[in-house]
Design an enzyme around this catalytic site. Structure first.
Site, short mmCIF file in Angstrom:
data_model
loop_
_atom_site.label_atom_id
_atom_site.label_comp_id
_atom_site.label_asym_id
_atom_site.label_seq_id
_atom_site.Cartn_x
_atom_site.Cartn_y
_atom_site.Cartn_z
N GLY A 11 0.82 -1.20 0.00
CA GLY A 11 0.00 0.00 0.00
C GLY A 11 0.85 1.25 0.00
N PHE A 15 0.88 9.99 3.03
CA PHE A 15 1.80 10.22 4.14
C PHE A 15 2.71 9.04 4.44
CE2 PHE A 15 -2.08 12.72 5.00
CZ PHE A 15 -1.53 13.99 4.84
N GLY A 16 2.60 7.96 3.67
CA GLY A 16 3.45 6.82 3.97
C GLY A 16 3.13 5.60 3.14
N SER A 17 3.69 4.46 3.56
CA SER A 17 3.52 3.21 2.83
C SER A 17 3.27 2.06 3.80
CB SER A 17 4.78 2.91 2.00
OG SER A 17 5.07 3.98 1.13
N ASP A 128 -12.63 8.20 9.67
CA ASP A 128 -12.24 7.83 8.30
C ASP A 128 -12.72 6.42 7.96
OD1 ASP A 128 -11.16 8.40 5.83
OD2 ASP A 128 -9.14 7.70 6.35
#
EC number: 2.7.11.34
Length: 416
Positions: A11, A15-17, A128
């Site tokens: 993924g 903001f990141g992985s 979310d």
């Protein structure tokens, strides 16, 4: 990361992985989420640290299991359990148009409601909830994840920041009105609609059109294969007024979900139905939902006292007197369906089957009428008459029928 072997990246976000890893000694698969801190605002950095702190304290069978976390090289690393089934968005794509069974849908709904009830009871607002944040295990159970936007509310607090994913945002958030736990209920309704229909509950080419659809609660009909009880449960979560949306605990008490609730892990006795038959019938006829109940209290380690987070919300029975007026065709379809269903359900189980068929027919007809597809509407209704009717006559007949039922509904409300 010394204890883990990286298998692959699974993924990537703003903001990141996320990486699939294997613990070297346990030989068990986990997910490492790396959130970049470099070049981020102080607010984003604080959110990353908060997610690391919050998820380490959550203990629920239907929330992704926390393993470990640390900070390294301007990154926050969070290790959680790996869900082999992927997320709900991937599940919908893989299904290739084949709808999930009602049993599976209800089981997923109950598990998500238990996760949300746990969060809300511990003052955590997810903010979310979306299909890509709902994961499936190899046993086909759900796990709620991604707490990057979660907020810990104080007593009687509301949130005000406009965060989340637009298609899942509730009307009060879009109107820049402070919002509370019922915003998560709305988002869950959007998720369940999408899982059931394989399309978003609200979709539009631009933000202005999307907001308009959300504010009108303009929904397409759900697939005819699902029961009217399930459809009403999903739609009850998508009421514009948050005071008229049920809480997670109230939804869990609904009779339609009881068989699936009994199969769940660590089930609290507060969700078992205790209302008498007469009380149940009264509540079913008026709202489709049972009376309010206290939710299960399972405190997390921040040791803040659990509260009845929704005690100031009005009883969902006021939904029958909801003064909001969505698009006329949608409202007429819902009112006519519910009125006819109530009359049928008083008779026999056979009548209930006829009521569900009638609901599906009316939803289809209302949709065709709204789109002015009169030729198709004529084809749908032609088998019910001895003589051929024009599309114009068919449309007029259907409109008058729906308006008559609406008047009857208004008269019934006046007499209550």
């Amino acid at each position: 990361m010394d204890d883990y072997e990286v298998v692959e990246q699974i993924g990537r976000g703003a903001f990141g992985s996320a990486f699939l890893v294997i613990h070297k000694s346990e030989r068990r698969k986990y997910v490492v989420k790396k959130i970049r801190l470099a070049k981020q605002t102080e607010r984003c950095k604080l959110a990353a640290i908060q997610e690391m702190s919050l998820i380490s304290k959550l203990k629920s069978p239907y929330i992704v299991e926390y393993k470990d976390s640390w900070v390294e090289k301007d990154c926050v690393c969070i290790v959680t359990s790996y869900c082999e089934g992927g997320d709900m968005t991937q599940m919908i794509k893989k299904s290739r148009g084949v709808f999930a069974s009602e049993e599976k849908l209800c089981r997923w709904m109950v598990q998500l409601l238990l996760a949300i009830d746990y969060l809300h009871n511990n003052r955590v607002l997810h903010r979310d909830l979306k299909c890509s944040n709902i994961f499936l295990t190899k046993e086909n159970e759900v796990r709620l994840g991604d707490f990057g936007l979660a907020k810990l509310l104080g007593k009687d607090d509301l949130a005000s920041s406009m965060v989340g994913t637009p298609n899942y945002m509730c009307p009060e958030l879009l109107a820049d009105i402070p919002y509370g736990y019922k915003s998560d209920i709305w988002s869950l309704g959007c998720c369940m609609f999408e899982v059931a229909a394989h399309q978003p509950a609200f979709k539009a080419p631009d933000m202005a059109a999307l907001i308009n659809k959300i504010n009108r609660s303009s929904l397409s009909p759900l697939p005819v294969m699902y029961s009217s009880s399930l459809k009403r449960l999903i739609k009850s979560m998508l009421r514009k007024n948050p005071e008229h949306r049920p809480t997670a605990a109230e939804l869990l008490r609904h009779p339609h979900l009881q068989p699936y609730l009994a199969q769940c892990q660590n089930l609290s006795p507060v969700f078992k139905p205790v209302v008498s038959k007469s009380e149940h019938n009264t509540n079913e006829n008026r709202t489709g939902l049972p009376p309010k109940t206290k939710s299960a209290k399972t405190p997390i380690k921040h040791n803040q006292e659990s509260e009845e987070t929704e005690k100031k919300n009005k009883d969902t029975s006021s939904s029958s007197k909801d003064k909001e007026r969505p698009a006329k065709s949608q409202e007429m379809s819902v009112i006519s369906t519910l009125t006819l269903l109530r009359e049928f359900q008083k008779k026999s189980p056979k009548s209930e089957e006829r009521a569900e068929a009638l609901e599906s027919l009316l939803e289809l007809c209302a949709g065709l009428l709204r789109q002015e597809k009169f030729d198709e509407l004529e084809g749908v209704l032609k088998p019910f008459g001895d003589e051929t009717v024009s599309s114009r006559e068919t449309a007029i007949w259907l409109t008058k029928s729906l308006m008559n039922v609406k008047r009857k509904q208004n008269d019934d409300e006046t007499n209550i």
